[in-house]
Design a protein around this motif. Structure first.
Motif, PDB file in Angstrom:
ATOM      1  N   LEU A 191       0.823  -1.209   0.000  1.00 21.17           N
ATOM      2  CA  LEU A 191       0.000   0.000   0.000  1.00 21.17           C
ATOM      3  C   LEU A 191       0.858   1.259   0.000  1.00 21.17           C
ATOM      4  N   GLN A 192       1.931   1.248   0.762  1.00 20.55           N
ATOM      5  CA  GLN A 192       2.847   2.398   0.778  1.00 20.55           C
ATOM      6  C   GLN A 192       3.399   2.664  -0.621  1.00 20.55           C
ATOM      7  N   THR A 193       3.722   1.583  -1.331  1.00 23.56           N
ATOM      8  CA  THR A 193       4.288   1.729  -2.674  1.00 23.56           C
ATOM      9  C   THR A 193       3.233   2.214  -3.665  1.00 23.56           C
ATOM     10  N   LEU A 194       2.041   1.622  -3.628  1.00 24.90           N
ATOM     11  CA  LEU A 194       0.988   1.990  -4.568  1.00 24.90           C
ATOM     12  C   LEU A 194       0.485   3.405  -4.332  1.00 24.90           C
ATOM     13  N   LEU A 195       0.387   3.800  -3.072  1.00 24.77           N
ATOM     14  CA  LEU A 195      -0.131   5.134  -2.731  1.00 24.77           C
ATOM     15  C   LEU A 195       0.967   6.182  -2.642  1.00 24.77           C
ATOM     16  N   ARG A 196       2.204   5.784  -2.941  1.00 23.69           N
ATOM     17  CA  ARG A 196       3.370   6.681  -2.942  1.00 23.69           C
ATOM     18  C   ARG A 196       3.615   7.301  -1.565  1.00 23.69           C
ATOM     19  N   GLU A 227       6.096   7.211   1.343  1.00 19.98           N
ATOM     20  CA  GLU A 227       7.486   6.812   1.567  1.00 19.98           C
ATOM     21  C   GLU A 227       7.925   5.775   0.527  1.00 19.98           C
ATOM     22  N   PRO A 228       7.931   6.144  -0.747  1.00 21.43           N
ATOM     23  CA  PRO A 228       8.284   5.180  -1.804  1.00 21.43           C
ATOM     24  C   PRO A 228       9.698   4.641  -1.643  1.00 21.43           C
ATOM     25  N   ASN A 229       9.826   3.349  -1.903  1.00 19.24           N
ATOM     26  CA  ASN A 229      11.102   2.648  -1.789  1.00 19.24           C
ATOM     27  C   ASN A 229      11.474   2.117  -3.172  1.00 19.24           C
ATOM     28  N   PRO A 230      12.655   2.470  -3.712  1.00 19.21           N
ATOM     29  CA  PRO A 230      13.027   2.020  -5.066  1.00 19.21           C
ATOM     30  C   PRO A 230      12.976   0.503  -5.232  1.00 19.21           C
ATOM     31  N   LYS A 231      13.334  -0.231  -4.188  1.00 19.99           N
ATOM     32  CA  LYS A 231      13.313  -1.695  -4.259  1.00 19.99           C
ATOM     33  C   LYS A 231      11.895  -2.216  -4.423  1.00 19.99           C
ATOM     34  N   TYR A 232      10.955  -1.652  -3.632  1.00 18.33           N
ATOM     35  CA  TYR A 232       9.565  -2.073  -3.746  1.00 18.33           C
ATOM     36  C   TYR A 232       8.954  -1.608  -5.065  1.00 18.33           C
ATOM     37  N   ASP A 233       9.331  -0.415  -5.514  1.00 20.16           N
ATOM     38  CA  ASP A 233       8.863   0.090  -6.814  1.00 20.16           C
ATOM     39  C   ASP A 233       9.216  -0.883  -7.934  1.00 20.16           C
ATOM     40  N   LEU A 234      10.441  -1.356  -7.910  1.00 21.34           N
ATOM     41  CA  LEU A 234      10.909  -2.275  -8.952  1.00 21.34           C
ATOM     42  C   LEU A 234      10.102  -3.561  -8.935  1.00 21.34           C
ATOM     43  N   VAL A 235       9.931  -4.145  -7.753  1.00 19.29           N
ATOM     44  CA  VAL A 235       9.223  -5.430  -7.634  1.00 19.29           C
ATOM     45  C   VAL A 235       7.764  -5.300  -8.061  1.00 19.29           C
ATOM     46  N   PHE A 258       5.979  -2.458  -9.657  1.00 17.39           N
ATOM     47  CA  PHE A 258       5.613  -1.804 -10.911  1.00 17.39           C
ATOM     48  C   PHE A 258       6.277  -2.415 -12.146  1.00 17.39           C
ATOM     49  N   GLN A 259       7.419  -3.057 -11.985  1.00 18.98           N
ATOM     50  CA  GLN A 259       8.108  -3.619 -13.140  1.00 18.98           C
ATOM     51  C   GLN A 259       7.893  -5.122 -13.301  1.00 18.98           C
ATOM     52  N   PHE A 260       7.582  -5.823 -12.198  1.00 20.14           N
ATOM     53  CA  PHE A 260       7.465  -7.279 -12.283  1.00 20.14           C
ATOM     54  C   PHE A 260       6.048  -7.781 -11.981  1.00 20.14           C
ATOM     55  N   ARG A 261       5.536  -7.469 -10.810  1.00 15.24           N
ATOM     56  CA  ARG A 261       4.302  -8.129 -10.382  1.00 15.24           C
ATOM     57  C   ARG A 261       3.033  -7.493 -10.936  1.00 15.24           C
ATOM     58  N   LEU A 262       2.925  -6.167 -10.902  1.00 19.04           N
ATOM     59  CA  LEU A 262       1.685  -5.528 -11.320  1.00 19.04           C
ATOM     60  C   LEU A 262       1.386  -5.733 -12.813  1.00 19.04           C
ATOM     61  N   PRO A 263       2.350  -5.520 -13.726  1.00 15.87           N
ATOM     62  CA  PRO A 263       2.029  -5.791 -15.135  1.00 15.87           C
ATOM     63  C   PRO A 263       1.664  -7.244 -15.388  1.00 15.87           C
ATOM     64  N   ARG A 264       2.298  -8.146 -14.641  1.00 15.47           N
ATOM     65  CA  ARG A 264       1.991  -9.575 -14.796  1.00 15.47           C
ATOM     66  C   ARG A 264       0.557  -9.872 -14.369  1.00 15.47           C
ATOM     67  N   ILE A 265       0.132  -9.289 -13.249  1.00 11.73           N
ATOM     68  CA  ILE A 265      -1.240  -9.506 -12.769  1.00 11.73           C
ATOM     69  C   ILE A 265      -2.251  -8.880 -13.729  1.00 11.73           C
ATOM     70  N   VAL A 266      -1.960  -7.673 -14.216  1.00 11.50           N
ATOM     71  CA  VAL A 266      -2.869  -6.996 -15.150  1.00 11.50           C
ATOM     72  C   VAL A 266      -3.028  -7.811 -16.430  1.00 11.50           C
ATOM     73  N   ILE A 267      -1.921  -8.351 -16.947  1.00 14.43           N
ATOM     74  CA  ILE A 267      -2.001  -9.174 -18.160  1.00 14.43           C
ATOM     75  C   ILE A 267      -2.795 -10.441 -17.890  1.00 14.43           C
ATOM     76  N   ALA A 268      -2.591 -11.074 -16.732  1.00 15.37           N
ATOM     77  CA  ALA A 268      -3.367 -12.267 -16.387  1.00 15.37           C
ATOM     78  C   ALA A 268      -4.860 -11.941 -16.361  1.00 15.37           C
ATOM     79  N   TRP A 327       4.637  -3.379 -19.282  1.00 17.59           N
ATOM     80  CA  TRP A 327       3.534  -2.461 -19.598  1.00 17.59           C
ATOM     81  C   TRP A 327       3.325  -2.293 -21.101  1.00 17.59           C
ATOM     82  N   THR A 328       4.355  -2.535 -21.902  1.00 20.05           N
ATOM     83  CA  THR A 328       4.182  -2.463 -23.359  1.00 20.05           C
ATOM     84  C   THR A 328       3.239  -3.549 -23.840  1.00 20.05           C
ATOM     85  N   PHE A 329       3.362  -4.752 -23.271  1.00 19.24           N
ATOM     86  CA  PHE A 329       2.441  -5.834 -23.606  1.00 19.24           C
ATOM     87  C   PHE A 329       1.008  -5.465 -23.208  1.00 19.24           C
ATOM     88  N   VAL A 330       0.864  -4.829 -22.053  1.00 14.26           N
ATOM     89  CA  VAL A 330      -0.473  -4.402 -21.609  1.00 14.26           C
ATOM     90  C   VAL A 330      -1.084  -3.437 -22.625  1.00 14.26           C
TER      91      VAL A 330
END
Length: 338
Positions: free
Chosen positions: A36-41, A43-51, A53-63, A199-202
């Motif tokens: 929730l902290q990452t999605l709502l911005r 105290e954003p953490n670069p490590k959580y952002d990567l996991v 926004f770049q890996f899990r969220l696009p995968r779930i959206v495509i599924a 996100w390009t696939f999305v």
């Protein structure tokens, strides 16, 4: 209507539960608060952002999008053919679209690097190539399943299996001609996988899913009429062949968009409409959104299983869906014979 809304709300709630498990679990576990902290911005953490926004969220959206597309396409195919065993995978439409995209990869050098977002134009063109292959498969199936001027349901399934095998063999032949790196990518993709999601696939599939779903839902009432005898439908003033072609082409477009980003994932289009009919009845304006929601739930949950059960390795989501779908298909086959 009340039953439909309650069913839809329940399925969406279960999808949210699957979403929660998918986004918080994996090789790098996260708490709900960290997500929730990452999605709502906050105290954003670069490590959580990567996991996320770049890996899990696009995968779930495509599924989710693939599940919606296959669920709706399966509803259309079963409605148009009046055959409860019709499915984009079983009828060979998946294989036709897949073979066309493998052909695209082979001749236009759609390498593993491009698949991770290096070539935006190539990724955007993939659904179009898939549509050509899927449409070719659909045309061949309709031609060879005709008997005495009508579509024979038994021949339809047999022709679909033959077309599926033929296009599958073509895909395998082309993939064997690729270099080792691209062959590995093509093999995983043909088994049905969305682990390379971005996100390009999305963006490449989103317009297809949205526009074609609207077109099909606008014609959902026609699927109710198509369950009647053709003479009765024609007496209502409906141009039956024209409407069938429009519905089939729209469903092929949906399947092609899905195959272009996830490979060939079977059985979602078979199971989702059956489950939807058992939950909300026989009216297609209720079946269609319910089938889309069931397909979304099936694929999000299956993808979560595929990434966690054999961790740190991953199983292609198409294999997980097949493990669920094959017994269900056999059950429907035995039920239809009875």
């Amino acid at each position: 209507m009340r039953r439909f809304l309650l069913t839809l709300a329940t399925i969406l709630l279960l999808t949210c539960v699957a979403f929660y498990f998918h986004i918080t679990n994996g090789s790098f576990d996260m708490s709900v608060w960290e997500v929730l902290q990452t999605l709502l911005r906050i105290e954003p953490n670069p490590k959580y952002d990567l996991v996320i926004f770049q890996f899990r969220l696009p995968r779930i959206v495509i599924a989710m999008l693939v599940g919606i597309g296959l669920g709706i396409a399966g509803t259309v195919l079963q409605g148009v053919t009046r055959n409860g065993l019709a499915d984009p995978g079983i009828l060979g439409i998946n294989a036709g679209a897949g073979a066309s995209i493998v052909l695209f990869m082979f001749f236009f050098q759609m390498t593993a690097k491009h698949a991770t977002g290096g070539s935006w134009s190539s990724i955007m063109m993939m659904p179009l190539f898939g549509f050509v292959g899927g449409a070719l498969a659909a045309v061949l199936i309709l031609i060879f399943s005709r008997k005495n001027g009508r579509t024979d349901m038994q021949r339809l399934i047999l022709t679909g299996i033959a077309i599926n095998s033929g296009f599958g063999a073509l895909s395998m032949y082309l993939s064997l001609k690729m270099n080792p790196q691209d062959f590995e990518m093509a093999s995983v993709w043909m088994a049905g996988s969305i682990y390379n999601a971005n996100w390009t696939f999305v963006l490449s599939m989103l317009p297809w899913i949205v526009l074609l779903s609207i077109v099909i839902y606008h014609k959902a009432h026609l699927l109710d009429y198509l369950q009647l005898e053709e003479s009765s439908v024609k007496s209502l003033g409906i141009a039956i062949e024209k409407e069938k072609i429009i519905l089939l082409l729209a469903s092929v477009g949906l399947v092609s968009a899905c195959v272009s980003v996830s490979g060939s994932i079977g059985f979602v289009g078979l199971m989702a409409p059956h489950i939807a009919r058992s939950l909300v009845g026989l009216r297609h304006r209720f079946i269609m959104p319910t089938s889309a929601a069931v397909g979304m739930l099936l694929l999000v949950f299956s993808d979560y299983i595929s990434k966690t059960v054999f961790e740190p390795s991953e199983l292609p989501v198409g294999i997980v869906v097949s493990i669920i779908g094959i017994p269900y298909f056999l059950y429907l086959l035995i039920k239809s014979k009875a």
